[in-house]
Design a protein around this motif. Structure first.
Motif, PDB file in Angstrom:
ATOM      1  N   LEU B 120       5.759  -8.714  27.183  1.00 21.41           N
ATOM      2  CA  LEU B 120       4.889  -7.814  26.560  1.00 21.41           C
ATOM      3  C   LEU B 120       5.090  -6.252  26.802  1.00 21.41           C
ATOM      4  CD1 LEU B 120       1.315  -9.725  27.178  1.00 21.41           C
ATOM      5  CD2 LEU B 120       2.073  -9.080  24.775  1.00 21.41           C
ATOM      6  N   MET B 121       5.506  -6.196  28.169  1.00 22.11           N
ATOM      7  CA  MET B 121       6.173  -4.943  28.594  1.00 22.11           C
ATOM      8  C   MET B 121       7.529  -4.426  28.042  1.00 22.11           C
ATOM      9  SD  MET B 121       5.601  -5.135  32.901  1.00 22.11           S
ATOM     10  CE  MET B 121       6.396  -3.249  32.956  1.00 22.11           C
ATOM     11  N   PHE B 122       8.430  -5.488  27.781  1.00 20.88           N
ATOM     12  CA  PHE B 122       9.556  -4.927  27.149  1.00 20.88           C
ATOM     13  C   PHE B 122       9.360  -4.433  25.645  1.00 20.88           C
ATOM     14  CE2 PHE B 122      12.089  -8.535  29.532  1.00 20.88           C
ATOM     15  CZ  PHE B 122      12.019  -7.697  30.805  1.00 20.88           C
ATOM     16  N   ALA B 123       8.280  -5.111  24.938  1.00 19.86           N
ATOM     17  CA  ALA B 123       7.798  -4.527  23.607  1.00 19.86           C
ATOM     18  C   ALA B 123       7.485  -3.188  23.904  1.00 19.86           C
ATOM     19  CB  ALA B 123       6.858  -5.363  22.777  1.00 19.86           C
ATOM     20  N   PHE B 124       6.480  -2.705  24.844  1.00 22.77           N
ATOM     21  CA  PHE B 124       5.690  -1.716  24.866  1.00 22.77           C
ATOM     22  C   PHE B 124       6.878  -0.600  25.319  1.00 22.77           C
ATOM     23  CE2 PHE B 124       3.636   1.214  27.802  1.00 22.77           C
ATOM     24  CZ  PHE B 124       2.311   1.525  26.929  1.00 22.77           C
ATOM     25  N   ASP B 125       7.869  -0.954  25.873  1.00 26.63           N
ATOM     26  CA  ASP B 125       8.805   0.166  26.375  1.00 26.63           C
ATOM     27  C   ASP B 125      10.009   0.348  25.495  1.00 26.63           C
ATOM     28  OD1 ASP B 125       7.603   0.869  28.736  1.00 26.63           O
ATOM     29  OD2 ASP B 125       8.767  -0.497  30.037  1.00 26.63           O
ATOM     30  N   ALA B 126      10.195  -0.623  24.460  1.00 33.00           N
ATOM     31  CA  ALA B 126      11.415  -0.536  23.630  1.00 33.00           C
ATOM     32  C   ALA B 126      11.467   0.794  22.820  1.00 33.00           C
ATOM     33  CB  ALA B 126      11.290  -1.675  22.520  1.00 33.00           C
ATOM     34  N   SER B 127      12.881   1.112  22.392  1.00 30.61           N
ATOM     35  CA  SER B 127      12.896   2.479  21.572  1.00 30.61           C
ATOM     36  C   SER B 127      12.308   2.289  20.181  1.00 30.61           C
ATOM     37  CB  SER B 127      14.318   2.507  21.384  1.00 30.61           C
ATOM     38  OG  SER B 127      15.108   1.415  20.793  1.00 30.61           O
ATOM     39  N   LYS B 128      11.782   3.530  19.583  1.00 31.35           N
ATOM     40  CA  LYS B 128      11.300   3.565  18.415  1.00 31.35           C
ATOM     41  C   LYS B 128      12.303   3.575  16.921  1.00 31.35           C
ATOM     42  CE  LYS B 128      10.557   8.346  17.938  1.00 31.35           C
ATOM     43  NZ  LYS B 128       9.667   9.518  17.683  1.00 31.35           N
ATOM     44  N   SER B 129      11.797   3.099  16.122  1.00 29.74           N
ATOM     45  CA  SER B 129      12.712   2.793  15.048  1.00 29.74           C
ATOM     46  C   SER B 129      11.819   2.908  13.653  1.00 29.74           C
ATOM     47  CB  SER B 129      13.522   1.425  15.157  1.00 29.74           C
ATOM     48  OG  SER B 129      14.526   1.475  13.962  1.00 29.74           O
ATOM     49  N   GLU B 130      12.374   3.364  12.746  1.00 24.35           N
ATOM     50  CA  GLU B 130      11.560   3.451  11.305  1.00 24.35           C
ATOM     51  C   GLU B 130      11.653   2.108  10.891  1.00 24.35           C
ATOM     52  OE1 GLU B 130      10.158   6.036  10.034  1.00 24.35           O
ATOM     53  OE2 GLU B 130      10.540   7.246  11.783  1.00 24.35           O
ATOM     54  N   ARG B 131      10.273   1.983  10.241  1.00 27.16           N
ATOM     55  CA  ARG B 131      10.197   0.334   9.660  1.00 27.16           C
ATOM     56  C   ARG B 131      10.031   0.634   8.331  1.00 27.16           C
ATOM     57  NH1 ARG B 131       6.708  -1.897  14.315  1.00 27.16           N
ATOM     58  NH2 ARG B 131       6.559  -0.089  15.796  1.00 27.16           N
ATOM     59  N   LEU B 132      10.541  -0.573   7.738  1.00 24.14           N
ATOM     60  CA  LEU B 132      10.247  -0.397   6.195  1.00 24.14           C
ATOM     61  C   LEU B 132       9.295  -1.155   5.776  1.00 24.14           C
ATOM     62  CD1 LEU B 132      14.093  -1.617   5.423  1.00 24.14           C
ATOM     63  CD2 LEU B 132      13.282   0.536   5.590  1.00 24.14           C
ATOM     64  N   THR B 133       8.788  -0.906   4.269  1.00 22.29           N
ATOM     65  CA  THR B 133       7.661  -1.324   3.670  1.00 22.29           C
ATOM     66  C   THR B 133       8.274  -2.568   2.457  1.00 22.29           C
ATOM     67  OG1 THR B 133       7.719   0.270   2.080  1.00 22.29           O
ATOM     68  CG2 THR B 133       6.290   0.701   3.853  1.00 22.29           C
ATOM     69  N   ILE B 134       7.369  -3.308   2.143  1.00 24.97           N
ATOM     70  CA  ILE B 134       7.863  -4.315   1.230  1.00 24.97           C
ATOM     71  C   ILE B 134       8.510  -3.870   0.074  1.00 24.97           C
ATOM     72  CG2 ILE B 134       5.873  -4.659  -0.004  1.00 24.97           C
ATOM     73  CD1 ILE B 134       6.137  -7.735   0.799  1.00 24.97           C
ATOM     74  N   GLU B 135       8.136  -2.559  -0.140  1.00 23.49           N
ATOM     75  CA  GLU B 135       8.901  -1.988  -1.491  1.00 23.49           C
ATOM     76  C   GLU B 135      10.055  -1.760  -1.475  1.00 23.49           C
ATOM     77  OE1 GLU B 135       5.910  -0.826  -0.113  1.00 23.49           O
ATOM     78  OE2 GLU B 135       4.695  -1.664  -1.594  1.00 23.49           O
ATOM     79  N   SER B 136      10.554  -2.147  -0.195  1.00 24.53           N
ATOM     80  CA  SER B 136      12.252  -1.936  -0.106  1.00 24.53           C
ATOM     81  C   SER B 136      12.845  -3.147  -0.535  1.00 24.53           C
ATOM     82  CB  SER B 136      12.566  -1.828   1.302  1.00 24.53           C
ATOM     83  OG  SER B 136      11.810  -1.215   2.168  1.00 24.53           O
ATOM     84  N   LEU B 137      12.273  -4.370  -0.936  1.00 27.87           N
ATOM     85  CA  LEU B 137      12.815  -5.186  -1.439  1.00 27.87           C
ATOM     86  C   LEU B 137      12.941  -5.186  -3.103  1.00 27.87           C
ATOM     87  CD1 LEU B 137      10.796  -8.431   0.056  1.00 27.87           C
ATOM     88  CD2 LEU B 137      13.212  -7.765   0.702  1.00 27.87           C
ATOM     89  N   GLN B 138      12.251  -4.294  -3.668  1.00 21.34           N
ATOM     90  CA  GLN B 138      11.989  -4.140  -5.009  1.00 21.34           C
ATOM     91  C   GLN B 138      13.657  -3.662  -5.671  1.00 21.34           C
ATOM     92  OE1 GLN B 138       8.666  -1.912  -5.850  1.00 21.34           O
ATOM     93  NE2 GLN B 138       7.043  -3.546  -5.263  1.00 21.34           N
ATOM     94  N   ILE B 139      13.974  -2.779  -4.712  1.00 18.70           N
ATOM     95  CA  ILE B 139      15.515  -2.131  -5.107  1.00 18.70           C
ATOM     96  C   ILE B 139      16.491  -2.985  -5.041  1.00 18.70           C
ATOM     97  CG2 ILE B 139      14.597   0.402  -4.919  1.00 18.70           C
ATOM     98  CD1 ILE B 139      16.232   0.025  -2.268  1.00 18.70           C
ATOM     99  N   ILE B 140      16.148  -4.242  -4.803  1.00 16.26           N
ATOM    100  CA  ILE B 140      17.499  -5.144  -4.254  1.00 16.26           C
ATOM    101  C   ILE B 140      17.616  -6.107  -5.808  1.00 16.26           C
ATOM    102  CG2 ILE B 140      18.501  -7.032  -2.987  1.00 16.26           C
ATOM    103  CD1 ILE B 140      16.503  -6.191  -0.773  1.00 16.26           C
ATOM    104  N   THR B 141      18.922  -5.741  -6.331  1.00 22.28           N
ATOM    105  CA  THR B 141      19.099  -6.407  -7.424  1.00 22.28           C
ATOM    106  C   THR B 141      19.350  -8.089  -7.288  1.00 22.28           C
ATOM    107  OG1 THR B 141      21.607  -5.857  -7.230  1.00 22.28           O
ATOM    108  CG2 THR B 141      19.937  -4.359  -8.557  1.00 22.28           C
TER     109      THR B 141
END
Lengths: 299, 259
Positions: B120-141
Motif C-alpha cells: 500500500l505504501m509503495f503504491a502511494f509513493d510511486a511515480s505518476k504516469s498518464e493513464r489511458l482510457t478504453i477509447e485507446s482500444l478503438q484505434i487499434i486495427t
C-alpha cells in the motif's frame, strides 16, 4: 525576493507539513514562504509530490535536509546528493540547508542530529565535505546549529567558534536555530547572547524558531510546543543585532491548526517590526489586511 | 582510526545497547550526569524507530497486541539497523523478518499483513504516469490486435496471499475482530493508486492474475490468450482477455499500448 545587508530576505515562513496541505492550497494563507523537509519529497510520486508542486506554484520555498550527515566518518553519500540535486532542480528553492552534525556512521543511520566534538580534526573533516557537497550541488549550502545534550572531552573551542570556523573556511552559510542556541545554552551552561554576538552577521541567511520541553536540569529540542518567551527574547536580541533575517517556525509534532502557527509567525513579525522599518511597514500592512478582511466578512 | 571515527562507532554501539566506551568521550559537566544525558539520545533513537514501525504498520500492530509488538520492535531494531537516509524504507525488511524470526515466523499471516501494508505504501509513493482510457482500444486495427503489449501504472502492486491476511487487515481497519488465521489457498490481489491519489485494491481470479503477470513479463495479446485455454475454449479466450482489459481500463491501470 528582497536583499538586505547583502543577504536575500524572504520574510516570514513556516515549515510545510502534510496536515496543512489542503488548507494551504485552498486558503492561500498570507505566508511569505515555506520550508520543506527535503527527504519527504525524495519519492517518485504520489501525494507528497502532488502537493509540493501545487503549493510551489504559489509560494517561494527553501529546502531543509536531515540526512546529509556532513560530520560522518563514512564517505559522503553520493546517491543522497544525486537525489538532493534532482529535487533542487524540481523545486528551484531559494536555498538549501542541512545540519552541522552527523546522522550516520558505519553504514548505519541514527536518524538523529548527533553532535560533533569541537576539534581541529572535526573542522578539517567537515570543511572538506562541505566543499565537496557544494561542488556537487553547484551552490553554497546553509548549515544549522543543532541542540546538544552532551559535552565531549575532546572539544577545545566553543560551539560558535567551531561553527564560525567551518563557515569561514568552507564558504557555506548559516541557518541559526534560535531555539537550539537556547536549548544548548541551558544544557551546557553558556551565555546564548555571546553565541549570537559571535557569529558572522553576513553569513546568517535564515532563523529557525521552535518549541522545546523543559525538564529543569536539562532541555530537549522537541518541536512539539509553541515558542517560549525566553526564545522570543533571544530572537528579539538576534534581530536587533543581526538585522533582517528570513525567519520561520518549525513544528514537527503535535501539529496545531494552521491558524495557530500563522498567529505565532505574526508574533515573530511583530518582534522584528520593533527593529526593522521595512518589516514594520509589512507588519502594519498585514494587520490592516486582516482588519479589512474581517470587516468585509462582517459586511 | 581517527578520534572522530572512534567516537562515531562508540556512539552507534551505545545506541544499540552494545558494549561501548562512549562515556569515556563525555564530560560530567555543570552538574550534568553524563549517563543521563547519553540516555536522551538512546531513548529518542529507539522511540523514533518504534514510531516508524507503528505508523507504517498500524494494522499489524493491532493484530499483534502490545506485548508482541514490543518484542517485534526490540528485535527488529537490533537485527535491522537503518541503512537508508529516509525512514520511509526502514520497514522494507519487516515482512522477511516476520517470516524468519520466531515467534513471528510461527504465524505466517503476520508477514503477509506486513507485506500488504508495505505494498500500500509503495503504491502511494510511486511515480505518476498518464493513464489511458478504453477509447485507446478503438484505434487499434484488427491486424494489430494479436501483437499488442501493455504498460501498467507504476503504482500497481501484486500480492499473492495464502492466508486470510487481507481480509484480517480489512476487518481491523473497519474496527471489527478478524477471523482466526486460516490458510485458505492462494488468493490474488492487485493494489494501485487511483487518479485521486488514493490507494485501491481488489481481488483477482487466478486466470486474471495469470494474464496480468504475462502482460507484465512482456507477452503480447495472442501469447496471453494461450494459457487461458486451460479454462476457456478457443473462441472465448480472446474475449476473456478483452474483458480483463476493460476492467483494467476502468481501474485506470493501463498507461501505454504498444502495437
Amino acid at each position: 525576493m528582497d536583499i538586505n545587508n547583502g543577504r536575500p530576505y524572504l520574510g516570514f515562513g513556516l515549515g510545510l507539513r502534510t496536515e496543512h496541505y489542503h488548507h494551504v492550497l485552498e486558503q492561500k494563507p498570507d505566508i511569505d514562504w515555506f520550508e520543506i523537509i527535503s527527504e519527504n519529497y525524495m519519492v517518485a510520486g504520489g501525494k507528497p509530490k502532488y502537493f509540493l508542486h501545487a503549493i510551489r506554484e504559489h509560494y517561494p520555498m527553501v529546502m531543509h535536509g536531515v540526512s546529509l550527515s556532513i560530520g560522518s566518518s563514512d564517505p559522503l553519500d553520493i546517491n543522497y546528493l544525486k537525489s538532493l540535486r534532482s529535487l533542487i532542480a524540481e523545486v528551484q528553492p531559494e536555498w538549501v540547508s542541512d545540519h552541522l552534525c552527523w546522522t550516520s556512521a558505519h553504514g548505519i543511520n541514527t536518524h538523529d542530529l548527533m553532535p560533533l566534538p569541537y576539534t581541529e580534526e572535526a573542522i578539517n573533516h567537515v570543511v572538506e565535505r562541505v566543499q565537496q557537497a557544494q561542488e556537487f550541488l553547484g551552490r553554497p549550502i546553509l548549515l544549522e546549529n543543532v541542540s546538544s545534550y552532551v559535552t565531549y572531552k575532546h572539544s577545545v573551542i566553543s560551539e560558535w567558534e567551531f561553527f564560525n570556523e567551518i563557515v569561514a573556511r568552507s564558504g557555506c552559510l548559516m541557518l541559526l536555530d534560535i531555539n537550539n542556541i537556547y536549548v544548548s545554552s541551558r544544557n551546557h551552561n553558556f551565555d546564548p547572547l555571546r553565541y549570537i554576538d559571535s557569529v558572522d552577521k553576513e553569513k546568517v541567511f535564515q532563523f529557525h524558531l521552535a518549541g522545546h520541553s523543559d525538564y529543569g536540569d536539562y532541555v530537549i529540542d522537541t518541536h512539539d510546543h509553541p515558542v517560549v518567551e525566553s526564545v522570543w527574547s533571544l530572537y528579539r536580541y538576534a534581530i536587533e543585532h543581526l538585522g533582517a533575517v528570513s525567519t520561520m517556525i518549525e513544528r514537527d509534532d503535535q501539529i496545531p491548526p494552521f491558524e495557530e502557527l500563522e498567529a505565532e509567525l505574526n508574533y515573530a513579525r511583530g518582534i522584528a517590526s520593533e527593529f526593522l522599518p521595512q518589516t514594520n511597514a509589512q507588519f502594519q500592512s498585514s494587520c490592516s489586511n486582516k482588519v479589512s478582511r474581517a470587516s468585509s466578512c462582517q459586511s | 582510526m581517527s578520534e572522530l571515527k572512534k567516537l562515531h562507532h562508540s556512539f552507534i554501539d551505545y545506541l544499540f545497547d552494545k558494549e561501548s566506551d562512549i562515556s569515556d568521550f563525555i564530560c560530567d559537566k555543570n552538574g550534568a550526569n553524563k549517563n543521563d544525558r547519553l540516555n536522551i539520545y538512546r531513548f529518542a533513537f529507539k522511540k523514533r524507530l518504534r514510531d516508524v514501525i507503528d505508523n507504517d504498520h498500524p494494522v499489524l500492530g493491532q493484530y499483534l497486541g502490545d506485548e508482541l509488538f514490543d518484542l517485534l520492535v526490540e528485535k527488529y531494531i537490533v537485527l535491522h539497523p537503518s541503512r537508508h537516509v529516509s525512514l520511509r524504507h526502514y520497514c522494507d525488511d519487516l515482512p522477511q523478518f516476520l517470516s524468519k524470526q520466531a515467534p513471528f515466523s510461527e504465524h505466517p499471516i503476520l508477514a503477509e499483513i506486513a507485506l500488504f501494508e508495505r505494498l500500500l505504501m509503495f503504491a502511494f509513493d510511486a511515480s505518476k504516469s498518464e493513464r489511458l482510457t478504453i477509447e485507446s482500444l478503438q484505434i487499434i486495427t484488427p491486424e494489430h490486435w494479436p501483437a499488442i503489449k501493455l504498460r501498467f501504472h507504476p503504482s500497481m502492486q501484486l500480492l499473492n496471499a495464502e492466508w486470510n491476511s487481507v481480509e484480517s487487515w480489512q476487518a481491523i481497519k473497519s474496527e471489527r475482530s478478524p477471523e482466526p488465521a486460516t490458510q485458505q489457498g492462494e488468493r490474488y490481489w492487485v493494489i494501485w493508486r487511483n487518479q485521486e491519489n488514493l490507494t485501491e485494491y481488489r481481488s483477482l481470479s487466478f486466470p486474471e492474475w495469470s494474464t496480468l503477470q504475462n502482460f507484465l513479463r512482456g507477452s503480447c495479446f495472442s501469447e496471453v490468450c494461450e494459457p487461458l485455454l486451460e479454462w476457456y475454449n478457443e473462441q472465448r479466450a480472446p474475449y476473456q482477455v478483452v474483458d480483463y482489459l476493460r476492467q483494467w481500463f476502468n481501474d485506470k491501470l493501463i498507461t501505454k499500448i504498444e502495437a
